[in-house]
Structure formats: structure tokens, C-alpha cells
Write an enzyme that holds these catalytic residues in place. Structure first.
Site, PDB file in Angstrom:
ATOM      1  N   SER A 305      -5.588  24.072 -27.798  1.00 21.62           N
ATOM      2  CA  SER A 305      -6.302  24.321 -26.539  1.00 21.62           C
ATOM      3  C   SER A 305      -6.078  23.167 -25.595  1.00 21.62           C
ATOM      4  CB  SER A 305      -7.804  24.412 -26.805  1.00 21.62           C
ATOM      5  OG  SER A 305      -8.320  23.139 -27.157  1.00 21.62           O
ATOM      6  N   ASP A 306      -6.173  23.416 -24.300  1.00 22.35           N
ATOM      7  CA  ASP A 306      -6.312  22.287 -23.388  1.00 22.35           C
ATOM      8  C   ASP A 306      -7.672  21.663 -23.699  1.00 22.35           C
ATOM      9  OD1 ASP A 306      -5.954  20.376 -21.472  1.00 22.35           O
ATOM     10  OD2 ASP A 306      -5.366  21.765 -19.902  1.00 22.35           O
TER      11      ASP A 306
END
Ligand SMILES: *[C@@H]1O[C@H](CO)[C@@H](O)[C@H](O)[C@H]1NC(C)=O
Ligand SMILES: *[C@@H]1O[C@H](CO)[C@@H](O)[C@H](O)[C@H]1NC(C)=O
Ligand SMILES: *[C@@H]1O[C@H](CO)[C@@H](O)[C@H](O)[C@H]1NC(C)=O
Ligand SMILES: *[C@@H]1O[C@H](CO)[C@@H](O)[C@H](O)[C@H]1NC(C)=O
Ligand SMILES: *[C@@H]1O[C@H](CO)[C@@H](O)[C@H](O)[C@H]1NC(C)=O
Ligand SMILES: *[C@@H]1O[C@H](CO)[C@@H](O)[C@H](O)[C@H]1NC(C)=O
Ligand SMILES: *[C@@H]1O[C@H](CO)[C@@H](O)[C@H](O)[C@H]1NC(C)=O
Length: 794
Positions: A305-306
Site C-alpha cells: 500500500s502507499d
């Protein structure tokens, strides 16, 4: 209550599995060659466990490791800050390091406070892209990964680097253009393949064998997937933005760089972005993650994920009103393996206990992660790299590569009466004025490391001439005209004037979009006043990533030359000075369309559509769809010499003989003057007819000037004009070649028909349209063209 009950269960699980306890047997013979980070398996007595058994395949070993963990232990390995499992001999690991253009300080996995105080800081990707030199991009990746490995061995970096950023620059206001390879999806894909292979590939193992086993030098990550290019615009930020993207634009523009990165670059990680696409958070979209990246593209690696995306989905987007446990269950199910943040760490175990998700999803995610670490030699060592250490960082050669990259990325935009290059004889005293004359750290841009060495323009120019320096503005914001007069004075007393202006990361950056395309504050004032009073030649050097509307300077006859210097990295000053004095003949080309400032008043940044929207009055985006007036076009750049291009081998046609079971596909036409019975055929359906069919052509390039130089050849496909909504043109190939004065070279191209001549229909089919395509080598008046007739015969 629920939480408490769950906690008790954990305690029980931990107690039970603590009985299985093989651990740590130091292996001194292996240890001495690693200053800080011995491979995991050098410390583990393998008799009890199989994960260190090198005669087993990685997936079997990874499964053995994961199967030995408790649920709670698993949860703690799923965040970027994996805690490790001491009882199994697994140390903590920080997954987050960055190497966008050299090893960066940005990730918490990297430190610059140890034996290695600095790393080579190359130009930012946008500047390196301007070279249009694929081998440069690859070498930049190779040298960066060598320094990264060296820092890893010194205990100062991880092995997993969340770079490069390959989002297409859709809107000129985007604050992160400097981090990217620009606006063209094809160029971005080529950049990704080369930089990723430079970072990842171990010599001799580039393509061989089972890709799940392919060793990695370091692990790269293509980000931010997908349709991410808005930070914060008029109250809409990236955490809340729901990008309304057509299927056509996804297939044509936003996905291709990622597809190329995975399929051709064999990247070992992809990062999903914060935003939503059409109402669904990307990290929670099974179709976009599992189905596309892991399924269609066959990723060998993990999806991350960011940072804090899961939290953003829960807190900011309040997606489906999910609880935190439901959120982690959803993103895990979608295919997100690693959470940059602590949502997985905190909430996956409860999510399993509450029955929201099967524990096997954690297992699969962990196996993807551990196999990457195994490929990196984290468990067994990497003999090829174990000798790297502090002496391999910031070497003379690496700094020279930073200089070379700076040179190759310089773009000459204007050169009236060949005022450049300056001769050292004639211009003994020059004025270097403006807020970038003494640029230093600001030349390395964002996601940078601590540079080994800095070369400011001022100090570099002073190797060629006496320099009268005047800052002109206190900084790039240039909020008043206090310092303009001294700059005018300096210019009056010099033989030539170099005005150095631009932006820095206080104006364009992550979380910071621009509000206009102008030079900030009084910079324009500074340029005009100095130029208009200057008794001598004036050269303007612009440092920026995102485009600036410098039409005023382009049109001002008092400004004789303009150079775009981008963010040229730690040796940027040398690059600028060498171009100005002709030690290096520039050949860079713009990777972005330089729009005029009024462009941004014509459409909101939130409009994702690439094509014009006539009903709303929105113009199209990028060179593919915007036909309005601009400052400088995509692909623009001059040289100190001239090149003549001729076509050696020309026209041809492509005929597909369709079987009765193959269908023609209708695409909207501008006119029906002659009804073509078979306007297009789906590319997927044609793979048997003309798979591997190529258009081979040769062009002859001659350097007809007096100087050695480099020439960038960009090849475009111009699709048949009778169809509606097709791109004006699209890049299908490019090459940079070196030519001595007077030299002629034959340059060959091979275009894959199905890739280069296909277009994306309004309903998102990839089709090969029939009709007359034009292959255009170069641009504008100097373009060399030939046509390719495509006929589908039923
Ligand atoms: C390692 O795996 C091989 C293949 O399964 C097996 O024959 C061997 O006994 C294992 N070694 C140890 C030390 O368990
Ligand atoms: C460098 O900084 C990191 C993080 O602050 C710290 O853990 C580490 O001990 C420091 N190393 C040295 C050599 O000071
Ligand atoms: C996760 O747990 C840690 C330790 O209890 C806590 O400090 C942190 O705030 C939690 N994070 C979230 C997002 O709940
Ligand atoms: C370091 O920068 C200086 C200018 O600041 C330059 O003269 C020198 O050549 C650079 N060092 C190397 C090794 O390139
Ligand atoms: C001009 O700007 C500089 C730097 O921001 C500041 O120090 C100075 O006081 C300003 N001068 C005037 C006259 O406002
Ligand atoms: C741009 O395209 C539109 C729509 O096809 C056309 O009406 C317009 O004349 C074009 N403008 C220029 C400058 O070519
Ligand atoms: C491309 O870059 C490499 C690496 O710097 C360099 O050796 C090569 O000469 C460049 N090619 C051209 C044509 O400029």
C-alpha cells in the site's frame, strides 16, 4: 469487549507455539564478510526448520516459515516495520527504503548517519528521461543498486526500494512531475523497464529460469498504481479524491506503464495508491490488484500500500462504513500483501478471529513477501554483492555518471543566432544572476539522498569565466524586487548574462500541487529587467520539473538562448556550465508538453479525461489530445549541430486475411464517404494472423554541422484520420544516437504492428484500425514520414 476476548486468545496461541523453539546458532565462518547484516540463515540451526534448507524451493521454504508462525506473529510481519520472530530466528525488517534517483533518505529503512554519510544523487527521473537514452536509465538503476547494496551491507539500508514513480503526468499542475518519466505512457514504460532492471537484475540472471527464483540485486517497486496524479487541488486531496476514469483512459494511458513494468521489467513489487477510481479505493479493488497485476500480468512479487492507505480508506474515505478489521480484510482479499503502516499489524489478527477473513490470506501475503526476501539473498546471502561496502558509494565513477546524466538531460529550447555555446575567449566575464545561480541542494529535488558532492552553477561556470554573481531574488518565491537592481548592475558589467531561475520543492512536491504555471513572484520581473537592460547576450536557464509558461522569454529577442535544466542532481552545475560553454553539445528533449498558463483555466485538475470534452469546453491533455497553442511541444529540444534525416526504406502495407470466425469491429468514424466494411479488428483476435509481424525501416541520420553531437529520434504513429477520438499521434519508438561532425549513420527500427499501430476504442477495446497510418520520424517541419496501409480482408 470483543477486543479483550481476542487478546486472551492470542496469549494462548503464543504460549502454545512457544514450545516449538529452535534458535540461533551463530556461524562465525559466514559472519566475518558482512559488516552489519548477516543472512538470516547464517544464524539459524536448520535442523528443526526447513525454511533455511537451500535444497528446497523458495515457496516451500516460505511456507515452512509461515506455517511455523502464530496468527499474532504473522500479523506483525505484514507492516512495513516487520517485528521479526525471534523464536524462529527471524530478525525485524524495515521494508520501506527509497531509491528514486540514488539511495534516498525518504524511507525509514535507510540511514545516512553511519559509515556511509552520502550517496550519489542523480538527476530526478524527469530530467533523466529527457535524455531519451534507455541505456542511461539502466545504468542509473545499476549504480543506484550497487550503492544500495553497499549501504545495506553497512547496515544503513534495506533491500526493498519503493521506486520508481511511473505515474503518467496528466495535468501540468501536478506537484510530482519531477519524480516521473513524464506524460507519455510508452516512454514511461520504457523508463520503468530499464530503471527497474538496472535496480533488480543480477548479471547472468536477467531472463533465465523460473521467475519465482530469479535472484534480485535489490527489489524495485512501480508506483503509484493507478491514475494517481493529484496531490491537493482546491480542497480536493489525494486521500479523498475519487478519480472518475473512463475504461478507455485506463487501458490507453494509466495502466500501460505498470503493465510494461510488470511484464517486461519483471518488477518484484507494485504499490497501490491512495485515491479511488470510479468510487472504489484502489488498494481495495480486487479487479485492479489480484485480477490484473497478479493474474493478467503475472507479478512475481508483492503488492504494497502507499503509506497508511488502509487507514486512509477507513478514516478519510470511510469506505462502506467498514470497521478497521473489515478494512484490512477487504484490502488483503483484494491482493494487497504488505501494509505500509500499522493497520495490518493491529487489525488482521482480530479480523481473522472475528471471521472476517481466512487466515490463509495472511499466509499467501507472507509467502509473497518472504519469497522476495529469499530472492534477495536475505536468508542465504548474496555472494556476488557481499564485498560491497562504503568504498563503493560516491565513487569517482559514480559521481561522473551523475555529471553525465545531468549533461544528457539538458534541453536547449532556444538559441537565436547560435549565441550558444559561449566561447571562453570572447566572454571572459559573465554575470550569473537569479535565485538558481547558487543552486545547491535544491537541484536534487525530492526523494533524494545526501549528495556526495554538489556542483552549483555559479562555481561550475567560474571554471570558464570570471563570474559576477547576484542573487536577483532571495529565493524562488521572490516576493519582492529588492535584489533585482544589483542583478541588472552585474549584467551591465559583464560580457554575457546568465539568468538562472525556476522552482524548487517548496513549490512543486508531494502533497503540493501548483496553482499556476508561472514563475513565482518577481522572477519574471527579474528576467525582463535584466534582459532588457543587458548590453550583451542573455541566456536563461530554467530549473523546474513541472512546466512553466515562459512564452514571454521565448518571444523576447533580448533573450538569446533558453535551457531547461530540470532537477539535474548533485552535478547539475557542471552539466549547465558544460552546455553553456559547449564542452557538451545538448540533445535532451522535453518529456512534457509545455502548456501556456491559460491552459489551467480551461479545465479543473480533477477532470481525468485525456480527450477533449467539448460539451464542457475542456481541452484534451498531453501531446496526444491537446492541439491548442503551447510554449514548447513534447519532444522538443535543439542541438549545436544540425542533423539531416532521410528514409532509406519506405511504404508498405499490412493485410490481414480474416477467417470466417473473425469479426470486424466498428469504431466511430468522422465521415461515411466511403463505407469501409471492416474498420477495425480486435488486437486479441489478430494474434494468429499477424502476430510478430513488424514494420522494419531504416533511416539515415547525418550530422551536417560542425560539431559532434547526439540526436534523439522519436517515432510516432499517426492513426488514420477518418476515425473519431483517436490520438493526434502516439510515440511508438525512440532512440538516441551519437554522431561525429559529418558522420552518417543508418538507424534501424522494428515496430510490432499489433503494438505500434493499435489504438484503444471508445469502449476500451484495443483494436487495429484499417486505413492509412502515417509513421512519422521526428516532428514538425523536419519530420520524415511514410505510410502504412492496413487492410482487413474478410
Ligand atoms: C533439506 O531438504 C531435502 C529435500 O527435501 C532433504 O532431503 C533434507 O533432509 C533436508 N535437510 C535437512 C537438514 O532437513
Ligand atoms: C542512525 O539513526 C538510526 C535511526 O535514528 C539509529 O537507529 C541508528 O542507531 C543510528 N546509527 C548511528 C551509527 O548513529
Ligand atoms: C497500532 O497499535 C499500536 C500499539 O498498540 C498503536 O500505538 C498504534 O496507534 C495503533 N495504530 C492504529 C492505526 O490503530
Ligand atoms: C565536486 O564538486 C566540485 C564543485 O563544487 C567540482 O569541482 C568537483 O569536480 C566535484 N568532484 C567530483 C569528484 O566530481
Ligand atoms: C524582500 O524579501 C526579503 C526576503 O524575503 C526580505 O528579507 C526583505 O525584507 C524584503 N524587502 C522588502 C522591502 O519587503
Ligand atoms: C483542434 O481540434 C478541434 C477539434 O477537432 C478543431 O475544431 C480545432 O480546429 C483544432 N484546433 C487547431 C488549432 O488545430
Ligand atoms: C547513453 O548513455 C550511456 C550512459 O551514460 C552512454 O554511454 C551513451 O553514450 C549514451 N548514448 C548516447 C547515444 O548518447
Amino acid at each position: 469487549m470483543a477486543v479483550q476476548r481476542v487478546a486472551v486468545v492470542f496469549f494462548t496461541l503464543l504460549t502454545l507455539s512457544a514450545a516449538v523453539r529452535p534458535l540461533s546458532k551463530r556461524s562465525p565462518s559466514l559472519q566475518h564478510s558482512f559488516s552489519q547484516v548477516p543472512p538470516v540463515c547464517s544464524n539459524v540451526d536448520i535442523s528443526g526448520l526447513q525454511y533455511c534448507n537451500t535444497s528446497l524451493p523458495y515457496d516451500v521454504r516460505a511456507k515452512d516459515l509461515v506455517d511455523s508462525m502464530t496468527l499474532e506473529e504473522k500479523a506483525h510481519q505484514l507492516g512495513n516495520k516487520a517485528t521479526g520472530v525471534p523464536r524462529l530466528g527471524i530478525p525485524p525488517y524495515q521494508w520501506w527504503s527509497e531509491a528514486l534517483h540514488g539511495v534516498s533518505t525518504s524511507g525509514p529503512g535507510t540511514f545516512f548517519n553511519g559509515t556511509v554519510p552520502a550517496a550519489t544523487s542523480f538527476p530526478t527521473p524527469l530530467s533523466s528521461t529527457a535524455s531519451f537514452n534507455e541505456s542511461l536509465w539502466r545504468i542509473l538503476g545499476q549504480v543506484t543498486s550497487t550503492e544500495a547494496r553497499a549501504m545495506h551491507n553497512e547496515g544503513q539500508a534495506g533491500l526493498t526500494f519503493w521506486s520508481p514513480n511511473i505515474n503518467v503526468v496528466r495535468d501540468p499542475r501536478w506537484g510530482r512531475a519531477l519524480e516521473t518519466p513524464g506524460e507519455d505512457p510508452f516512454v514511461s514504460g520504457r523508463y520503468a523497464v530499464n530503471y527497474v532492471r538496472g535496480l533488480q537484475d543480477v548479471e547472468g540472471h536477467e531472463y533465465s529460469g523460473d521467475l519465482n527464483y530469479r535472484p534480485l540485486k535489490v527489489s524495485a517497486c512501480c508506483k503509484h498504481y493507478a491514475a494517481y496524479d493529484l496531490e491537493n487541488w482546491e480542497g480536493v486531496d489525494r486521500f479523498h479524491f475519487d478519480a472518475k476514469v473512463t475504461a478507455q483512459d485506463m487501458i490507453e494511458t494509466f495502466l500501460p506503464p505498470f503493465e510494461t513494468c510488470v511484464k517486461e521489467g519483471d518488477v518484484s513489487s507494485v504499490m497501490c495508491s491512495f485515491n479511488q477510481i470510479n468510487g472504489i479505493p484502489i488498494c481495495a479493488d480486487t479487479r485492479l490488484l489480484s485480477d490484473t497485476i497478479k493474474g493478467d500480468w503475472n507479478l512475481h512479487g508483492y503488492i504494497v500500500s502507499d503509506c497508511d492507505s488502509a487507514e486512509v480508506i477507513h478514516d478519510a474515505q470511510k469506505w462502506l462504513g467498514d470497521t478497521q478489521e473489515e478494512t484490512v480484510a477487504r484490502v488483503l482479499r483484494a491482493g494487497m500483501d504488505l501494509d505500509c503502516g500499522d493497520y495490518y499489524t493491529n487489525f488482521t489478527a482480530p479480523a481473522v478471529m472475528e471471521g472476517k477473513i481466512r487466515e490463509s490470506y495472511l499466509d499467501n501475503a507472507l509467502m509473497n513477501l518472504y519469497v522476495v526476501l529469499m530472492r534477495l539473498g536475505y536468508f542465504d546471502g548474496s555472494p556476488a554483492y557481499e564485498k560491497l561496502g562504503k568504498d563503493d558509494v560516491c565513487t569517482k565513477d559514480n559521481i561522473e555518471l551523475a555529471t553525465e546524466a545531468a549533461r544528457q538531460g539538458m534541453v536547449l529550447l532556444k538559441n537565436d543566432h547560435n549565441v550558444l555555446p559561449l566561447s571562453t575567449e570572447k566572454y571572459k566575464k559573465v554575470a550569473a544572476v537569479g535565485p538558481k545561480a547558487n543552486a545547491n541542494y535544491d537541484m536534487v529535488g525530492n526523494y533524494a539522498g545526501i549528495p556526495c558532492n554538489m556542483s552549483s552553477p555559479w562555481s561550475a561556470i567560474s571554471k570558464y569565466a570570471e563570474v559576477l554573481y547576484a542573487m536577483g531574488c532571495a529565493d524562488v518565491h521572490c516576493t519582492n524586487d529588492t535584489f533585482i537592481f544589483p542583478a541588472v548592475e552585474a549584467s551591465r558589467n559583464a560580457d554575457a548574462t546568465i539568468i538562472l531561475v525556476g522552482l524548487d520543492v517548496s513549490i512543486e512536491n508531494e502533497a503540493l500541487d501548483r496553482t499556476d504555471l508561472l514563475l513565482p513572484g518577481y522572477q519574471t520581473e527579474l528576467i525582463n529587467q535584466v534582459a532588457n537592460e543587458a548590453p550583451n547576450p542573455v541566456i536563461l536557464v530554467v530549473f523546474c520539473g513541472g512546466v512553466v509558461d515562459i512564452s514571454f522569454a521565448k518571444d523576447n529577442p533580448k533573450i538569446n538562448a533558453i535551457i531547461w535544466a530540470g532537477y539535474p542532481g548533485e552535478e547539475g552545475g557542471t552539466g549547465v556550465a558544460e552546455v553553456i560553454y559547449g564542452v557538451y553539445n545538448p540533445a535532451g528533449r522535453l518529456p512534457l508538453t509545455w502548456y501556456k498558463n491559460d491552459y489551467i483555466h480551461q479545465l479543473p485538475m480533477t477532470s481525468m479525461q485525456m480527450r477533449p470534452q467539448y460539451e464542457l469546453g475542456y481541452p484534451g491533455r498531453t501531446y496526444k489530445f491537446f492541439n491548442g497553442s503551447i510554449v514548447y511541444p513534447f519532444g522538443y529540444g535543439l542541438s549545436y549541430t544540425q542533423f539531416q534525416t532521410t528514409l532509406v526504406h519506405a511504404e508498405r502495407s499490412v493485410v490481414t486475411k480474416l477467417s470466417p470466425r473473425q469479426h470486424c469491429h466498428n469504431i466511430p468514424r468522422k465521415w461515411d464517404a466511403y463505407l469501409n466494411p471492416c474498420p477495425a479488428v480486435l488486437v486479441d483476435d489478430l494474434s494468429n494472423n499477424i502476430k510478430d509481424e513488424t514494420i522494419d525501416f531504416q533511416i539515415q541520420v547525418k550530422n551536417i554541422g560542425q560539431r559532434d553531437g547526439h540526436h534523439v529520434i522519436i517515432v510516432y504513429d499517426v492513426p488514420p484520420e477518418e476515425y473519431m477520438g483517436l490520438p493526434i499521434k502516439q510515440v511508438v519508438a525512440f532512440k538516441r544516437v551519437a554522431l561525429k561532425a559529418g558522420e552518417t549513420q543508418t538507424v534501424e527500427f522494428k515496430l510490432d504492428v499489433l503494438k505500434s499501430l493499435s489504438v484503444v476504442s471508445d469502449t476500451a477495446y484495443v483494436v487495429l484500425p484499417s486505413g492509412q497510418h502515417t509513421i512519422m520520424v521526428g516532428d514538425g517541419d523536419e519530420a520524415v514520414k511514410f505510410t502504412v496501409n492496413v487492410r482487413h480482408i474478410k
